[in-house]
Scaffold this active site. Sequence first.
Site, mmCIF file in Angstrom:
data_model
loop_
_atom_site.group_PDB
_atom_site.id
_atom_site.type_symbol
_atom_site.label_atom_id
_atom_site.label_comp_id
_atom_site.label_asym_id
_atom_site.label_seq_id
_atom_site.Cartn_x
_atom_site.Cartn_y
_atom_site.Cartn_z
ATOM 1 C CE LYS A 58 1.566 -7.628 -2.686
ATOM 2 N NZ LYS A 58 2.283 -8.507 -1.742
ATOM 3 C CE LYS B 92 3.605 -1.390 -1.823
ATOM 4 N NZ LYS B 92 3.437 -2.831 -2.083
ATOM 5 C CD GLU C 55 3.567 -4.043 -5.461
ATOM 6 O OE1 GLU C 55 4.138 -4.814 -4.657
ATOM 7 O OE2 GLU C 55 4.174 -3.236 -6.182
#
Length: 237
Positions: A15, A37, A109
């Site tokens: 990823k 994130k 992400e």
Amino acid sequence: MSVLVVTGTNTEVGKTVVTAAVAAAAMAAGRSVAVLKPAQTGVTAQEPGDIAEVQRLAGAVTGLELARYPEPLAPATAARRAGRAPVRPKEIEQAAARLAESHDLVLIEGAGGLLVRLDEAGSTLADVAQLLDAPVLVVAQPGLGTLNIAALTAEALRSRGLRCEGVVIGSWPAAPDLATRCNLDDFPESAEAPLLGAVPEGAGALPSATFRAAAPGWLAPELSGSWDAGRFAAEHR
């Protein structure tokens, strides 16, 4: 698209490298990029996390990490064991919205797969995508066994009214076996979404300049690249 959520069929599927490739391709196309994130696990306060890796590979992207927990566990579990507050979908939505005000593309992400728990209420990355009405890019392993997980992830997205932007293979092997080669044709059918790229194994170890120059060639035009799924599949039959 101003916000794109990046999830995986599992953990350790590539990823972060795919996120870096999408960021690099978008910047090569002249777009400003931020990477969010929400929960970084398995990294201590002194260690670089996924945001640092994306910036190392892709270049001058804006990075924002909302929470960090030292043990390599699901975010909800890692937060509980660390005695820290979990990160919640509304917090992630607000952070993404702020980044979208000043960037052409915001990449979120996730940690692990789509339905990994973020908090004790059972919130997941899918809830974040719903709040943002954002499409989801699925990063998948290339070989035997991955079609079922990709199909389950895509089905979970559809059941929540979310759009699967497509599938990107996170680590395409130098010597693909039969199952891996066949999956190039089978991914779109199993996931009911287009195959949008294949990042070669070892891409994360490339020098940053080489990575940035190559990234658009790994991704389809929908992700600001030049990769063609049909041509790639024909080359590996």
